[in-house]
Design a protein around this motif. Structure first.
Motif, PDB file in Angstrom:
ATOM      1  N   LYS A  14      69.640  -8.863 -26.032  1.00 40.41           N
ATOM      2  CA  LYS A  14      68.723  -8.894 -27.176  1.00 40.41           C
ATOM      3  C   LYS A  14      67.621  -9.934 -26.989  1.00 40.41           C
ATOM      4  O   LYS A  14      66.535  -9.796 -27.558  1.00 40.41           O
ATOM      5  N   SER A  15      67.909 -10.971 -26.214  1.00 39.86           N
ATOM      6  CA  SER A  15      66.954 -12.065 -26.049  1.00 39.86           C
ATOM      7  C   SER A  15      66.098 -11.928 -24.798  1.00 39.86           C
ATOM      8  O   SER A  15      65.278 -12.798 -24.503  1.00 39.86           O
ATOM      9  N   LEU A  16      66.269 -10.839 -24.038  1.00 38.78           N
ATOM     10  CA  LEU A  16      65.464 -10.646 -22.839  1.00 38.78           C
ATOM     11  C   LEU A  16      63.989 -10.480 -23.181  1.00 38.78           C
ATOM     12  O   LEU A  16      63.624  -9.974 -24.248  1.00 38.78           O
ATOM     13  N   GLU A  17      63.143 -10.896 -22.259  1.00 39.09           N
ATOM     14  CA  GLU A  17      61.716 -10.637 -22.410  1.00 39.09           C
ATOM     15  C   GLU A  17      61.494  -9.129 -22.415  1.00 39.09           C
ATOM     16  O   GLU A  17      62.032  -8.408 -21.574  1.00 39.09           O
ATOM     17  N   ARG A  18      60.702  -8.637 -23.358  1.00 36.43           N
ATOM     18  CA  ARG A  18      60.542  -7.184 -23.534  1.00 36.43           C
ATOM     19  C   ARG A  18      59.471  -6.639 -22.597  1.00 36.43           C
ATOM     20  O   ARG A  18      58.395  -6.197 -23.011  1.00 36.43           O
TER      21      ARG A  18
ATOM     22  N   ALA B 215      61.613  -7.101 -16.648  1.00 33.85           N
ATOM     23  CA  ALA B 215      62.871  -7.689 -17.124  1.00 33.85           C
ATOM     24  C   ALA B 215      63.921  -6.603 -17.341  1.00 33.85           C
ATOM     25  O   ALA B 215      65.103  -6.789 -17.016  1.00 33.85           O
ATOM     26  N   HIS B 216      63.491  -5.473 -17.875  1.00 39.43           N
ATOM     27  CA  HIS B 216      64.422  -4.368 -18.104  1.00 39.43           C
ATOM     28  C   HIS B 216      65.026  -3.881 -16.795  1.00 39.43           C
ATOM     29  O   HIS B 216      66.241  -3.714 -16.672  1.00 39.43           O
ATOM     30  N   GLU B 217      64.185  -3.613 -15.797  1.00 39.85           N
ATOM     31  CA  GLU B 217      64.667  -3.053 -14.536  1.00 39.85           C
ATOM     32  C   GLU B 217      65.602  -4.021 -13.821  1.00 39.85           C
ATOM     33  O   GLU B 217      66.605  -3.602 -13.224  1.00 39.85           O
TER      34      GLU B 217
ATOM     35  N   ARG C 115      66.743  -0.823 -27.379  1.00 38.20           N
ATOM     36  CA  ARG C 115      67.667  -0.143 -26.482  1.00 38.20           C
ATOM     37  C   ARG C 115      67.379  -0.515 -25.033  1.00 38.20           C
ATOM     38  O   ARG C 115      66.226  -0.680 -24.641  1.00 38.20           O
ATOM     39  N   LEU C 116      68.433  -0.579 -24.231  1.00 42.37           N
ATOM     40  CA  LEU C 116      68.323  -0.639 -22.791  1.00 42.37           C
ATOM     41  C   LEU C 116      68.539   0.768 -22.238  1.00 42.37           C
ATOM     42  O   LEU C 116      69.389   1.503 -22.742  1.00 42.37           O
ATOM     43  N   GLY C 117      67.783   1.129 -21.203  1.00 41.61           N
ATOM     44  CA  GLY C 117      67.945   2.452 -20.628  1.00 41.61           C
ATOM     45  C   GLY C 117      66.711   3.302 -20.840  1.00 41.61           C
ATOM     46  O   GLY C 117      65.670   2.820 -21.287  1.00 41.61           O
ATOM     47  N   ASP C 118      66.829   4.579 -20.519  1.00 40.11           N
ATOM     48  CA  ASP C 118      65.715   5.511 -20.708  1.00 40.11           C
ATOM     49  C   ASP C 118      66.247   6.930 -20.600  1.00 40.11           C
ATOM     50  O   ASP C 118      67.428   7.157 -20.334  1.00 40.11           O
TER      51      ASP C 118
END
Length: 330
Positions: free
Chosen positions: A21-25, A29-31, A179-182
């Motif tokens: 939840k605290s990750l840079e959006r 960062a997601h990958e 959400r994480l993912g795609d």
């Protein structure tokens, strides 16, 4: 193309969810994070097929976006009434508070005597929208999985998950559903009495343009052609056609791309939409044609649209199911 199979997807810890939840959006960062998450990089294979031999033509196939699957038992009854041997599903919850923490795909497959492949489209970092949170039975998600599935009354061979091209909009944009993912496609080879065919359940992006979806389809077809050359193929699901295009599904370049690869489009009567108001999506004036089959190397008989209403008239989803009869190989 992800082919690592598990009997049960690894569940993220509460500490991991809080850290995510605290990750840079950002996409970067997601990958970096998603690459190390087991649930996003494996495919769950389960259930038990009700048949020991190949499918005989003709048989029925269904594509249905079940909008979280609030009512798995009633939805299974609705599917069973069609006599379908192949079911392509999207928006299936697994361990979400809004659907009673149930593994909705596993429950449907058990009731239908089907084998299933289930892949995570998104790991939900919250309870969902405000309306969805009102259905929650707990203040947290047990697993937080939301994904796609393919189920059949025969054994699934060479199952895979294909993560579609995308810019991770549900992670990078602000909103009430982080959400994480795609988006993804789930597929497998199905044995028929005439030979093998490929079945693919797909869910394209809604929160974007027709050009974005066209690229998703182009790269998906490239991957399928490379991995399964020459196999008759049925692709079905929520293609989100017409979103951010004024509802005009004919504005979608993905149909032109698919036709150029030899695919025929099947969606029932063109003037019959496939969405409806539901317990979650309460938009009485919105009606769109989002759901389709794309078929190559197959003879498709009648394609119909079946209302997603239970016996009391209550909507099971904001999408009606599309149903087709597969008569054989072309």
């Amino acid at each position: 193309m992800i082919t690592d199979l598990v009997a049960e997807l690894a569940v993220p810890s509460a500490l991991e969810i809080e850290r995510w939840k605290s990750l840079e959006r950002t996409i970067v960062a997601h990958e970096a994070e998603a690459a190390g998450i087991s649930a996003l990089n494996t495919l769950e294979l389960g259930g038990r097929p009700g048949r020991s031999g190949p499918l005989a033509f003709p048989f029925t196939a269904i594509a249905w976006n079940l909008e979280r699957c609030l009512f798995p038992e009633l939805s299974a009854d609705h599917l069973a009434a069609t006599g379908a041997s192949l079911v392509l599903l999207s928006e299936m919850d697994n361990g979400m508070a809004r659907t009673g923490q149930r593994h909705t795909t596993a429950r449907l497959a058990s009731m239908l005597s089907m084998a299933y492949a289930y892949g995570v489209e998104f790991i939900e970092l919250g309870l969902g929208s405000e309306i969805e949170a009102s259905f929650a039975t707990d203040p947290h998600n047990a697993r937080g999985f939301h994904g796609n599935a393919l189920a059949a009354s025969v054994t699934l061979a060479r199952p895979f998950l294909l993560r579609l091209w995308g810019e991770r909009p549900w992670f990078t944009r602000e909103g009430d559903q982080p959400r994480l993912g795609d988006r993804c496609a789930i597929g497998a080879v199905i044995a028929t009495e005439t030979g093998p065919m490929l079945a693919v359940s797909v869910h394209l992006e809604s929160a974007t343009t027709a050009a974005y979806r066209e690229r998703q389809v182009t790269e998906m077809l490239d991957a399928l052609d490379a991995a399964f050359p020459g196999i008759p193929t049925l692709i079905g699901g929520d293609l989100n056609t017409g979103n951010h295009a004024g509802g005009d599904f004919e504005a979608e370049g993905l149909f032109r791309v698919a036709a150029g690869r030899g695919y025929e489009r099947h969606g029932g009567p063109l003037d019959v939409m496939t969405t409806r108001p539901s317990l979650i999506t309460r938009w009485p004036d919105r009606a769109m044609k989002l759901d389709w089959f794309l078929a190559r190397g197959l003879v498709i008989g009648e394609t119909t649209i079946v209302p997603s209403l239970d016996t009391s008239g209550r909507p099971l989803s904001d999408h009606d199911m599309i149903v087709c009869r597969i008569d054989g190989f072309a």
